[in-house]
Design a protein around this motif. Structure first.
Motif, PDB file in Angstrom:
ATOM      1  N   SER A  60     -28.673 -34.269  53.730  1.00  0.00           N
ATOM      2  CA  SER A  60     -27.734 -33.811  55.106  1.00  0.00           C
ATOM      3  C   SER A  60     -27.575 -35.033  55.841  1.00  0.00           C
ATOM      4  O   SER A  60     -26.775 -34.875  56.848  1.00  0.00           O
ATOM      5  CB  SER A  60     -28.734 -32.834  55.685  1.00  0.00           C
ATOM      6  N   VAL A  61     -27.691 -36.376  55.322  1.00  0.00           N
ATOM      7  CA  VAL A  61     -27.146 -37.543  56.084  1.00  0.00           C
ATOM      8  C   VAL A  61     -25.618 -37.237  56.245  1.00  0.00           C
ATOM      9  O   VAL A  61     -24.938 -37.671  57.184  1.00  0.00           O
ATOM     10  CB  VAL A  61     -27.567 -38.664  55.670  1.00  0.00           C
ATOM     11  N   CYS A  62     -25.438 -36.957  55.020  1.00  0.00           N
ATOM     12  CA  CYS A  62     -23.711 -36.924  54.549  1.00  0.00           C
ATOM     13  C   CYS A  62     -23.215 -35.458  54.772  1.00  0.00           C
ATOM     14  O   CYS A  62     -22.022 -35.348  55.324  1.00  0.00           O
ATOM     15  CB  CYS A  62     -23.295 -37.489  53.602  1.00  0.00           C
ATOM     16  N   HIS A  63     -23.782 -34.489  54.370  1.00  0.00           N
ATOM     17  CA  HIS A  63     -23.462 -33.111  54.305  1.00  0.00           C
ATOM     18  C   HIS A  63     -24.564 -32.230  54.477  1.00  0.00           C
ATOM     19  O   HIS A  63     -25.812 -32.469  54.153  1.00  0.00           O
ATOM     20  CB  HIS A  63     -22.761 -32.638  53.160  1.00  0.00           C
ATOM     21  N   SER A  64     -24.072 -30.827  55.280  1.00  0.00           N
ATOM     22  CA  SER A  64     -25.095 -29.959  55.717  1.00  0.00           C
ATOM     23  C   SER A  64     -25.797 -29.508  54.257  1.00  0.00           C
ATOM     24  O   SER A  64     -24.940 -29.507  52.995  1.00  0.00           O
ATOM     25  CB  SER A  64     -24.768 -28.960  56.480  1.00  0.00           C
ATOM     26  N   ASP A  66     -26.115 -26.451  53.342  1.00  0.00           N
ATOM     27  CA  ASP A  66     -25.143 -25.370  52.624  1.00  0.00           C
ATOM     28  C   ASP A  66     -24.473 -25.493  51.491  1.00  0.00           C
ATOM     29  O   ASP A  66     -24.350 -24.923  50.584  1.00  0.00           O
ATOM     30  CB  ASP A  66     -24.471 -24.564  53.720  1.00  0.00           C
ATOM     31  N   LEU A  67     -24.035 -26.714  51.354  1.00  0.00           N
ATOM     32  CA  LEU A  67     -23.226 -27.391  50.202  1.00  0.00           C
ATOM     33  C   LEU A  67     -24.056 -27.271  48.978  1.00  0.00           C
ATOM     34  O   LEU A  67     -23.814 -26.956  48.047  1.00  0.00           O
ATOM     35  CB  LEU A  67     -22.710 -28.598  50.449  1.00  0.00           C
ATOM     36  N   GLN A  70     -25.195 -23.573  47.696  1.00  0.00           N
ATOM     37  CA  GLN A  70     -24.087 -22.531  47.231  1.00  0.00           C
ATOM     38  C   GLN A  70     -23.784 -22.980  45.783  1.00  0.00           C
ATOM     39  O   GLN A  70     -22.979 -22.324  45.028  1.00  0.00           O
ATOM     40  CB  GLN A  70     -22.914 -22.970  47.879  1.00  0.00           C
ATOM     41  N   TRP A  88     -24.189 -43.420  45.431  1.00  0.00           N
ATOM     42  CA  TRP A  88     -23.334 -43.673  46.572  1.00  0.00           C
ATOM     43  C   TRP A  88     -23.979 -44.045  47.790  1.00  0.00           C
ATOM     44  O   TRP A  88     -23.431 -43.962  48.794  1.00  0.00           O
ATOM     45  CB  TRP A  88     -22.484 -42.314  46.894  1.00  0.00           C
ATOM     46  N   GLY A  89     -25.453 -44.308  47.356  1.00  0.00           N
ATOM     47  CA  GLY A  89     -25.967 -44.793  48.665  1.00  0.00           C
ATOM     48  C   GLY A  89     -27.058 -43.838  49.313  1.00  0.00           C
ATOM     49  O   GLY A  89     -27.808 -44.045  50.127  1.00  0.00           O
ATOM     50  N   ALA A 156     -26.046 -40.051  61.597  1.00  0.00           N
ATOM     51  CA  ALA A 156     -24.674 -39.330  60.889  1.00  0.00           C
ATOM     52  C   ALA A 156     -24.190 -38.368  61.921  1.00  0.00           C
ATOM     53  O   ALA A 156     -23.093 -38.152  61.989  1.00  0.00           O
ATOM     54  CB  ALA A 156     -25.186 -38.600  59.788  1.00  0.00           C
ATOM     55  N   CYS A 157     -24.977 -37.727  62.500  1.00  0.00           N
ATOM     56  CA  CYS A 157     -24.245 -36.564  63.657  1.00  0.00           C
ATOM     57  C   CYS A 157     -24.387 -37.159  65.028  1.00  0.00           C
ATOM     58  O   CYS A 157     -23.353 -36.732  65.668  1.00  0.00           O
ATOM     59  CB  CYS A 157     -25.335 -35.315  63.584  1.00  0.00           C
ATOM     60  N   MET A 166     -20.575 -35.556  65.634  1.00  0.00           N
ATOM     61  CA  MET A 166     -20.584 -34.051  65.357  1.00  0.00           C
ATOM     62  C   MET A 166     -21.595 -33.482  66.435  1.00  0.00           C
ATOM     63  O   MET A 166     -21.352 -32.209  66.749  1.00  0.00           O
ATOM     64  CB  MET A 166     -21.028 -33.805  63.938  1.00  0.00           C
ATOM     65  N   PRO A 192     -26.497 -25.584  64.856  1.00  0.00           N
ATOM     66  CA  PRO A 192     -26.279 -26.172  63.426  1.00  0.00           C
ATOM     67  C   PRO A 192     -27.297 -27.461  62.983  1.00  0.00           C
ATOM     68  O   PRO A 192     -27.361 -27.871  62.021  1.00  0.00           O
ATOM     69  CB  PRO A 192     -24.976 -26.855  63.677  1.00  0.00           C
TER      70      PRO A 192
END
Lengths: 215, 394
Positions: A60-64, A66-67, A70, A88-89, A156-157, A166, A192
């Motif tokens: 979740s550094v890059c995406h929440s 929930d991705l 699903q 990718w790191g 990240a956020c 964000m 969030p």
């Protein structure tokens, strides 16, 4: 009994036997499938505390998260995905990658329903990635350490230098003066923002807090 | 000029007439509509990923020709860039590579070029990914990662002419200001062939539906490649580089590619036989009624939209018996290239109970929307028959 009748009797018998065999086969397959499902469920339950913590900390550094939740993928595609993210790191150690792939392919497999039962919220808190020392005296935050922890987990956020992104700007944010609110938010999340209680140790959080006060 | 003014006045009259006519129909239909119960597809947006923010438009919005900005689907790999990077004072468009005159343009400079407006469908390549079987990785878009909007800006061609493309320039690389959180993640770098870039309908848009381009949709400038999937429609555009070859990097060489010929589900990637996703395929959606709606026995207006990549929609058909027989819907409303076409069908349900409505479109090039799209490893270009299940009151 004529030969003909005998033959037809034998045929009928065979049909009955093969029917039974077929039924038995179906039963075995069904039982195996049920057992595998049970197996997957127990694997995912057993691995959930650590794996879900890893998803928050590393993915979740890059995406929440929930991705992640699903997706419904077989093991080879989960392996490829985790590999791609490492490449990718994403800071995932080899043993963490193994654990993630086992967990993800057990919980988020192609046969899993669209709506999965919620994870036991107690699980999320069960196993911090960093173990607490037995002796818990008063926590003293170390700003220099906090800077690094912030960069890997919060930046990240909340932006480089805690200047916002964000998520809200944390430098000079009034929440820093209210210890209880700050800890509550970090440990249990807010809106969030995910809960970090299973990812960061108490010392980590104190370090981040101390560093933020210098900004 | 006077011609276009009078034509736009005519359009206005037509619209007003339509609104008045619509009100009359509305009064008649109101009791039937009131019986339609709320469904989960009516929220402002259906969020697929919180961060970076990816959200689709609830299909019921598609009863309107133009999709409003605040409902329009949102997709990017990294989320919007830091606000200071795209603030008008700091933002510049750089044009470089195989050209005669490198350019550095402010938004004001850009607005010196001729202003053009195009209504066009923008659709995520992964729209409908969730329907592919076996399932494939990626954002699990269902039906609403698409929208129709009016885009205003300048022709990319005019900018390229000013820069002077050299004879060996064959591809136009597009780079936005958005950046990944972790610097080891590849940038979202894309390119389009020069023919598409120089097409008079390919534009750099700074307005969306008559408003300045919103941040989530690429402010201050995004590429619009009418008829093509949205992976070519770079948001937050800052760099245009003319090159001899396709852009290097993950998002051009690996991602957004489909097999040239159909492959077996879950079979290995065919490597060199993968080509970039470009033109859209023919597709239609049922906007109303929506899944789970209850409808009365009286006539029900079934309506929706249909579009295709580079051809106009010729027919839209509906089936109420699982595809055994098809009935033709009426094409209505505006008919513009690159935009979607609205359609309507007056349905008189024969009996009560659950009914699945299927919908398929055919375009002028003869492409027919298939029952299911060919499987591909990343789940692009889904255009299987649209389906909506409703309950007809007994």
């Amino acid at each position: 009994m004529s030969v003909k009748r005998e033959a037809s009797f034998v045929k009928r018998e065979l049909r009955a036997i093969s029917g039974l065999l077929f039924f038995g086969g179906v039963l075995i397959v069904a039982m195996t499938t049920a057992a595998q499902e049970d197996d997957l469920a127990s694997v995912s339950a057993a691995l959930a505390p650590r794996a879900e913590g890893l998803i928050v900390a590393r993915c979740s550094v890059c995406h929440s998260p929930d991705l992640v939740a699903q997706q419904r993928l077989p093991k080879d595609r989960w392996l490829a995905t985790v590999d791609k993210m490492k490449h990718w790191g994403a800071e995932i150690a080899d043993d963490e990658a193994d654990l993630l792939v086992r967990y993800l392919s057990a919980r988020y497999n192609p046969d899993a329903p669209d709506q999965l039962p919620p994870l036991d919220s107690e699980l999320r808190k069960a196993e911090p990635l960093t173990q607490e020392p037995a002796d818990t005296g008063p926590l003293v935050g170390v700003a220099t350490r906090g800077a690094g922890i912030f960069e890997h987990n919060c930046q990240a956020c909340h932006g480089a230098g805690a200047t916002g992104g964000m998520g809200p700007k944390l430098a000079k944010n009034p929440i820093l003066k209210h210890d209880d609110l700050f800890w509550e938010t970090v440990l249990h999340g807010r809106g969030p923002m995910p809960a970090w209680g299973s990812v960061l140790s108490q010392q980590d959080i104190a370090d981040v807090h101390t560093w933020l006060l210098t900004k | 000029m006077s011609e276009s003014v009078s034509s736009s006045r005519r359009t206005l009259f037509r619209r007003v007439a339509k609104i008045i006519g619509g009100l009359a129909v509305w009064r008649q239909l109101r009791p039937a509509l009131a019986q339609q119960t709320a469904s989960p597809e009516t929220g402002p947006q259906t969020v697929r990923v919180m961060r970076p923010y990816d959200a689709e438009t609830p299909v019921r919005e598609f009863t309107s020709y133009v999709t409003p900005n605040h409902r329009f689907f949102v997709r990017s790999h990294f989320g919007p860039p830091a606000p200071e990077l795209i603030a008008e004072a700091n933002w510049r468009l750089h044009v470089g590579g195989l050209i005669e005159h490198p350019l550095e343009l402010t938004l004001k400079d850009l607005k010196e070029f001729e202003r053009v407006t195009i209504t066009a469908v923008i659709q995520c390549s992964g729209n409908g990914r969730a329907f592919h079987r076996p399932k494939v990785p990626g954002v699990q878009w269902e039906r609403g990662a698409v929208g129709n909007a009016q885009w205003t800006g300048v022709r990319l061609r005019d900018v390229l002419v000013k820069a002077g493309v050299r004879p060996n320039g064959k591809h136009v690389q597009l780079q936005g200001a958005d950046r990944p959180v972790v610097s080891t993640v590849p940038l979202f770098t894309r390119s389009i062939p020069l023919e598409k870039a120089a097409h008079p309908d390919t534009i750099l848009a700074y307005e969306m539906n008559g408003r300045p381009l919103p941040l989530l949709h690429g402010a201050p400038l995004r590429v619009i490649t009418p008829g093509w999937m949205a992976d070519s429609c770079t948001k937050w555009l800052t760099e245009i580089t003319v090159q001899a070859d396709e852009a290097k990097g993950y998002y051009m060489q690996t991602a957004y590619r489909v097999p040239v010929t159909a492959i077996q589900p879950n079979s290995g990637l065919p490597g060199t036989s993968m080509v970039p996703v470009e033109a859209m395929v023919v597709k239609s959606l049922i906007a109303s009624p929506t899944n789970g709606d209850q409808v009365g026995r009286g006539p029900v207006t079934v309506q929706g939209v249909a579009w295709s990549g580079e051809a106009s929609v010729s027919t839209v058909e509906l089936s109420f018996d699982d595809g055994k027989t098809w009935e033709q819907a009426r094409l209505v409303g505006e008919d513009e290239p690159y935009a979607w076409r609205q359609w309507q069908f007056l349905w008189k349900p024969a009996a009560g109970g659950a009914v699945t409505i299927l919908c398929r479109a055919t375009d002028a090039a003869g492409q027919v929307q298939p029952q299911e799209s060919p499987w591909n490893p990343s789940g692009f270009l889904w255009n299987g028959w649209d389906r909506v299940t409703v309950t007809v009151e007994a």
